[in-house]
Motif scaffolding. Structure first.
Motif, PDB file in Angstrom:
ATOM      1  N   ALA A 116       0.839  -1.203   0.000  1.00 48.43           N
ATOM      2  CA  ALA A 116       0.000   0.000   0.000  1.00 48.43           C
ATOM      3  C   ALA A 116       0.872   1.250   0.000  1.00 48.43           C
ATOM      4  N   THR A 117       1.952   1.212   0.752  1.00 49.74           N
ATOM      5  CA  THR A 117       2.891   2.334   0.776  1.00 49.74           C
ATOM      6  C   THR A 117       3.499   2.541  -0.603  1.00 49.74           C
ATOM      7  N   ALA A 118       3.917   1.430  -1.235  1.00 52.38           N
ATOM      8  CA  ALA A 118       4.486   1.529  -2.583  1.00 52.38           C
ATOM      9  C   ALA A 118       3.451   2.031  -3.582  1.00 52.38           C
ATOM     10  N   ARG A 119       2.190   1.660  -3.379  1.00 49.03           N
ATOM     11  CA  ARG A 119       1.120   2.034  -4.315  1.00 49.03           C
ATOM     12  C   ARG A 119       0.973   3.542  -4.430  1.00 49.03           C
ATOM     13  N   ILE A 120       1.137   4.265  -3.316  1.00 48.99           N
ATOM     14  CA  ILE A 120       0.973   5.717  -3.355  1.00 48.99           C
ATOM     15  C   ILE A 120       2.318   6.438  -3.509  1.00 48.99           C
ATOM     16  N   GLY A 121       3.375   5.674  -3.768  1.00 52.35           N
ATOM     17  CA  GLY A 121       4.680   6.281  -4.005  1.00 52.35           C
ATOM     18  C   GLY A 121       5.407   6.722  -2.763  1.00 52.35           C
ATOM     19  N   ALA A 122       4.953   6.271  -1.596  1.00 47.90           N
ATOM     20  CA  ALA A 122       5.653   6.569  -0.348  1.00 47.90           C
ATOM     21  C   ALA A 122       6.762   5.545  -0.135  1.00 47.90           C
ATOM     22  N   VAL A 123       7.513   5.697   0.946  1.00 50.52           N
ATOM     23  CA  VAL A 123       8.711   4.890   1.184  1.00 50.52           C
ATOM     24  C   VAL A 123       8.532   4.047   2.436  1.00 50.52           C
ATOM     25  N   VAL A 124       8.715   2.725   2.307  1.00 50.02           N
ATOM     26  CA  VAL A 124       8.619   1.815   3.449  1.00 50.02           C
ATOM     27  C   VAL A 124       9.912   1.871   4.263  1.00 50.02           C
ATOM     28  N   VAL A 125       9.765   2.006   5.569  1.00 51.60           N
ATOM     29  CA  VAL A 125      10.916   1.926   6.471  1.00 51.60           C
ATOM     30  C   VAL A 125      10.657   0.756   7.419  1.00 51.60           C
ATOM     31  N   GLY A 126      11.319  -0.368   7.159  1.00 58.12           N
ATOM     32  CA  GLY A 126      11.172  -1.533   8.030  1.00 58.12           C
ATOM     33  C   GLY A 126      12.012  -1.368   9.283  1.00 58.12           C
ATOM     34  N   ASN A 127      11.474  -1.822  10.421  1.00 56.77           N
ATOM     35  CA  ASN A 127      12.170  -1.643  11.694  1.00 56.77           C
ATOM     36  C   ASN A 127      12.250  -2.955  12.459  1.00 56.77           C
ATOM     37  N   ASN A 128      13.383  -3.157  13.092  1.00 53.30           N
ATOM     38  CA  ASN A 128      13.627  -4.370  13.858  1.00 53.30           C
ATOM     39  C   ASN A 128      12.900  -4.304  15.202  1.00 53.30           C
TER      40      ASN A 128
END
Length: 573
Positions: free
Chosen positions: A93-105
């Motif tokens: 969904a984040t990629a769909r709107i052109g935003a950037v995913v920040v994965g966190n541990n």
């Protein structure tokens, strides 16, 4: 090295090139698979399944949630989640709107998490219910989070597990001394289900410049220093998914299952998810590695692919419980993050009834995979294999990076290809140092043989100088691993008055085994044992019950070095 000798040794079913790579959004991987296979299972989570059509609908709906929060193209969205359907939904969904995913541990301390969220400048955060106390403490440390959406695992489980799971969650929380409920009633949050129910109209799919716009920030593991965010573009991630897919020549589109044990916030786990989606596989997820849970899900959901780390395969090999489950569906595995002993791969094939495990190599900065041993070709023990399609490699002199080393000569491994990152977020100087003229300088010392197979000797920063001689810790560790009583080992350099630095080994013995430091040193010297030259023999050996590791099993050498530094400071006082 311009002739790329590895291409002559590619199996016939692996393409030598996939170029030209399409300039497409990461979201398009899901969109295309949903169009090809709308009714095939896309996710499996403790008995509950979503089809690709359903998953696409959930992603579209959650993109409306993000848009309603004011998230725009280029904004960063943090995910503090284990492997679960909500992670997959929020990711695409984040990629769909052109935003950037920040994965966190999720295993970060509040201070580490606060640094990462603030460093990325996130505009919204999605967090698991049980992890909210961690996020709350990170906020107290000054973390930027934006609006917070809280997800519950049991909402994606089948009946009656969805009703029983909270009872176990509460019991586990109390046993571990954690608060329950983990989210206070007055917390400034929105529950996932409420956010989705109240979402407005689905926004249009963002038009992105795939080559220049980041789709994800993946923070380096910090095994050698402070973590920094590698900016991975849509083109980087799509290309690496295609490269990974091509390395599995037997994939049947829409008819496979990917066992997702590696965490999605880690670059290797993220690639497993993307390869699964581009191939319309069923993503079989577990929120954390618990042997019983993993074995049960393999037997029930029948995955064909199981990417992992050596520690995972070793635990399955050694557990008596593994013999009670049918693991024969697993056919192919790629192991990364740490060296894979051939004996482990052979044993895993026996335990599962035929699964092939090959060793690969990658870096966060390369989305991550760059090399792997072939499934239907020659595998070389101790080798990371050959570059995957459209990946160029060279080994340069450690003192003169303009000089390319001859075959068999060690040097720094440099990589160029469509998967190489845009750079490090907000670190232009480090970016310019890491990527020069399109080549990513890995910091790893490697050699290439005449067939184009590569082997990692060590990391430049980990190299030990003993009386002027270069000593590579990995080489010493490989020798120690050959000792039948040793389970784990890590080698570092420590200050020495006579030689400048000396070799110190941290060793974990197998359960029930015993050996003295003197006996182990003698074995290392003995030509019939370790056979190490004198300056490479560990001068100090410390036995431990465990070693500090990342979530994917990579030993944190920097933690051991920091402990040694503090010991030296105390001694000097």
């Amino acid at each position: 090295m311009q002739d790329r000798p590895w291409l002559e040794h590619y199996p016939p079913d692996v393409p030598k090139t996939l170029a030209p790579f399409p300039a497409r959004s990461l979201f398009s991987l899901l969109e295309d698979s949903a169009r090809r296979h709308p009714d095939r299972p896309a996710t499996a989570f403790f008995g509950k399944h979503l089809t690709y059509e359903q998953l696409l609908g959930r992603v579209e709906r959650f993109s409306a949630v993000l848009a309603g929060l004011g998230i725009r193209q280029g904004d960063r969205v943090a995910l503090v989640l284990p492997n679960c359907p909500q992670y997959v939904i929020a990711y695409y969904a984040t990629a769909r709107i052109g935003a950037v995913v920040v994965g966190n541990n999720p295993l970060y301390t509040p201070r580490e998490l606060a640094f990462q969220l603030s460093d990325a400048g996130v505009k919204a955060t999605v967090v698991l219910e049980q992890l909210y106390p961690l996020l709350s403490k990170a906020q107290q440390e000054g973390a930027e989070t934006g609006p917070v959406i809280v997800a519950k695992l049991n909402e994606e489980m089948r009946f009656p597990l969805n009703l029983l799971a909270p009872i176990k969650f509460r019991r586990d929380a109390k046993a571990e001394g954690n608060p329950w409920p983990p989210v206070p009633r007055d917390a400034d949050i929105t529950w996932w289900r409420d956010a989705v129910s109240a979402a407005g109209a689905t926004p249009p799919v963002a038009t992105v410049d795939a080559a220049t716009e980041p789709a994800g920030f993946i923070y380096t593991g910090g095994t050698t220093g402070p973590a920094k965010a590698a900016m991975l573009s849509h083109a980087n991630l799509v290309a690496n998914a295609m490269q990974g897919q091509a390395w599995f020549p037997d994939i049947r589109d829409g008819h496979e299952g990917m066992m997702c044990i590696l965490p999605f916030f880690h670059s290797f786990g993220m690639l497993a998810m993307n390869v699964g989606v581009i191939s319309a596989m069923k993503l079989i997820m577990v929120p954390r590695f618990e042997l019983h849970m993993v074995l049960k899900e393999i037997a029930k959901e029948k995955p064909t692919y199981l990417p992992g780390v050596p520690r995972l395969y070793i635990q399955i090999n050694e557990a008596e419980e593994s013999r009670k489950y049918d693991l024969r569906s697993v056919t192919a595995c790629v192991s990364g993050a740490a060296p894979l002993p051939m004996a482990v791969a052979r044993r895993f094939k026996e335990v599962t009834g035929g699964a092939e495990v090959v060793e690969g190599y990658g870096l966060t900065e390369c989305s991550p995979v760059t090399h792997a041993n072939p499934f239907n070709g020659t595998r070389k023990e101790g080798s990371i294999g050959m570059p995957v399609p459209d990946t160029e490699c060279k080994i340069v002199d450690l003192e003169n990076p303009d000089k390319i080393q001859a075959v068999g000569e060690p040097g720094e491994l440099c990589i160029r290809g469509p998967q190489v990152m845009l750079g490090y977020w907000n670190r232009p100087e480090e970016s310019a140092l890491a990527v020069r003229n399109g080549w990513f300088h890995t910091g790893d010392v490697a050699v290439m043989d005449a067939d184009g197979y590569f082997s990692i000797v060590d990391r430049l920063k980990d190299m030990i100088l003993v009386s002027g001689f270069n000593v590579y810790p990995t080489e010493i560790e490989e020798v120690l691993f050959r000792h039948q009583k040793i389970l784990k080992a890590c080698v570092v350099g420590v200050p020495d008055e006579k030689t400048g630095e000396a070799v110190k080994a941290f060793v974990v013995l197998k359960p029930g085994e015993h050996i003295t430091a003197d006996d182990l040193v003698e074995w290392c010297r003995d030509p019939s044992g370790g056979g190490l030259t004198r300056y490479r023999v560990p001068k100090q050996i410390e036995f431990r019950d465990s070693l500090p590791e990342t979530l994917v099993g990579k030993v944190l050498r920097r933690v051991l070095l920091e402990e040694e530094r503090k010991k030296q400071e105390v001694t000097r006082r």
